[in-house]
Enzyme design. Sequence first.
Site, mmCIF file in Angstrom:
data_model
loop_
_atom_site.group_PDB
_atom_site.id
_atom_site.type_symbol
_atom_site.label_atom_id
_atom_site.label_comp_id
_atom_site.label_asym_id
_atom_site.label_seq_id
_atom_site.Cartn_x
_atom_site.Cartn_y
_atom_site.Cartn_z
ATOM 1 N N SER A 119 39.573 -101.483 -27.796
ATOM 2 C CA SER A 119 39.199 -101.009 -29.118
ATOM 3 C C SER A 119 37.740 -101.249 -29.443
ATOM 4 O O SER A 119 37.076 -102.095 -28.852
ATOM 5 C CB SER A 119 40.055 -101.712 -30.168
ATOM 6 N N LYS A 120 37.297 -100.463 -30.384
ATOM 7 C CA LYS A 120 35.920 -100.516 -30.859
ATOM 8 C C LYS A 120 35.544 -101.903 -31.372
ATOM 9 O O LYS A 120 34.430 -102.357 -31.207
ATOM 10 C CB LYS A 120 35.793 -99.525 -32.023
ATOM 11 N N ARG A 121 36.499 -102.533 -32.036
ATOM 12 C CA ARG A 121 36.249 -103.843 -32.624
ATOM 13 C C ARG A 121 35.802 -104.853 -31.587
ATOM 14 O O ARG A 121 34.941 -105.682 -31.829
ATOM 15 C CB ARG A 121 37.521 -104.377 -33.314
ATOM 16 N N LYS A 122 36.449 -104.782 -30.428
ATOM 17 C CA LYS A 122 36.258 -105.836 -29.439
ATOM 18 C C LYS A 122 35.405 -105.459 -28.242
ATOM 19 O O LYS A 122 35.055 -106.296 -27.427
ATOM 20 C CB LYS A 122 37.635 -106.322 -28.976
ATOM 21 N N ASN A 123 35.087 -104.183 -28.121
ATOM 22 C CA ASN A 123 34.296 -103.732 -26.987
ATOM 23 C C ASN A 123 33.496 -102.506 -27.382
ATOM 24 O O ASN A 123 33.827 -101.838 -28.344
ATOM 25 C CB ASN A 123 35.210 -103.332 -25.817
#
Length: 477
Positions: free
Chosen positions: A254-258
Amino acid sequence: MSNQVRVRLAPSPTGYLHLGTLRVALYNYAYAKKNKGSFILRIEDTDQNRLVTDAVENIISTLKTIGVDFDEGPNKGGNFGPYVQSERLDIYKKYIDELVNKGFAYHCFCDKETLDEMRAKQIAKKEDPKYDRRCLKLSKEEVQARIERGDSYVIRLRMPNDRVFAFDDAIRGLVEINSNQVDDQVILKSDGFPTYHLAACVDDHLMEISHVFRGEEWISSTPKHLWLYECLGWQAPKFVHLPLIMNTDHSKLSKRKNDVSVENYLQKGYPVAAIINYIALIGWHTADDREFFSLEDLCQEFSLERVNKANGVFDIVKLNWMAGMYIREMSDMDLAEKCRPYFIKAGYDVSDENKFLAVMDNAKDRISCYSEAIEHSKMFYEDLIITEEDKEILAQEESQMVLKYFIENADNIPWGDKEELGLFIKAGSKELAIKGKKYFFPLRISLFGSSHGPDIPKLFAILGKEETIKRMETVLH
RNA sequence: GACCCCUUCGUCUAGUGGUUAGGACUCAAGAUUUUCAUUCUUGCAACAGGGGUUCGAUUCCCCUAGGGGUCGCCA
């Protein structure tokens, strides 16, 4: 239907090309090439609310820079177009009408609030949330009347009761799901656009797609698709459900984590070949220990049998290593080409080609992507920032002697010859009777701004006579 | 919660009914180098658990556990 392999990449333009989509693209492309088939790009823009303005352009341009070119698709044409779903609405309409007429699909007038309430009640009663088919009971006349009245409606696919849908997944083998688990999926939304389920099935059939590569998240809706094909009297394609790419914490990438967009890695200047290589290896591997594959290699070696079933973690550390390996393979000249734009953007004057090449030679062993070359090279283009601690080292008597020695011998230093330069520097140590840290630290600090860094001969070579002496003089008392 | 999918070092993975379970990244140590980086060498580290089947299971079967996915008028 022919035995020809026809595969498709079907991204929705809700964002820039995603790492997961890239992998699907790679596998699709490699499989098509290996089997002398066709690779098709189809844009699935049926969700009008989530469209991102330049997403289609980004998807196409990214595929182009990756080197995955499609045989049919938007801006390219082909015998099965149009390749953008929003341009195929009349086609979907035709099949939806057919499904309704045959009784396989029905109008539903329930609004969001009704559905939310229905779900809430079902969950409260510990039932599986599913549409309760209340609109299925509406008479033809009633439906007609409400449509004419202008009531908003959707069309749902009526799933059969208690029927096991089975398919032979190319990766997982036999998968069976009971239709009781499956909701009456909306196939036509109230805005007149079909949902993925209908559009993808119709297009895959019409475009004569032989293998549907997609993420594992689609497994549970496959019965809907199987049923759709059956209702329409079509043969379903082969399904290839790929494992997912995960964050380090094993959640879905996901965008949040990567950084999930390929664009991001391209912008940072990761070698394209490294991105391809690394991503392809999450979930696929040859039987040997090989781990370097070009796109061409992939086209030769790829096989469905060797795709893994389990999800794979995206490990930026290994990507960095692999990217570094690719960079170290490059010539200074090639690396300079790639890095130049980043230096220009940073405002550095890189017109001295020899200097820039020497800078590249130094950066090469230290970076994973082109943009990183800046931080390892800025000291060659900017004034140095020297710490108080290092200033103290420079102030020492021996340090000053070393600097003076080189300044005084400026004309005797063999600037052009790396070997000679090294010998000269060594000889200096002997002559001054200063060695080790005491000899090298003042040199490195005065020229590079830090006691740790490149070899002294390398620094001399990068800076050249004039700049080297100038930097030494700056710190000479 | 229901259903579906999955399970070899921390991560990516190879592998077989009998192997010292192999490689790569990371990490550690050593070598090379004046230092850093690179490079090289060595090392640490895995068959989720429990039952079967079998002379023998990491490998085949079952169960459990754990992880993931789905349960939208998103794809």
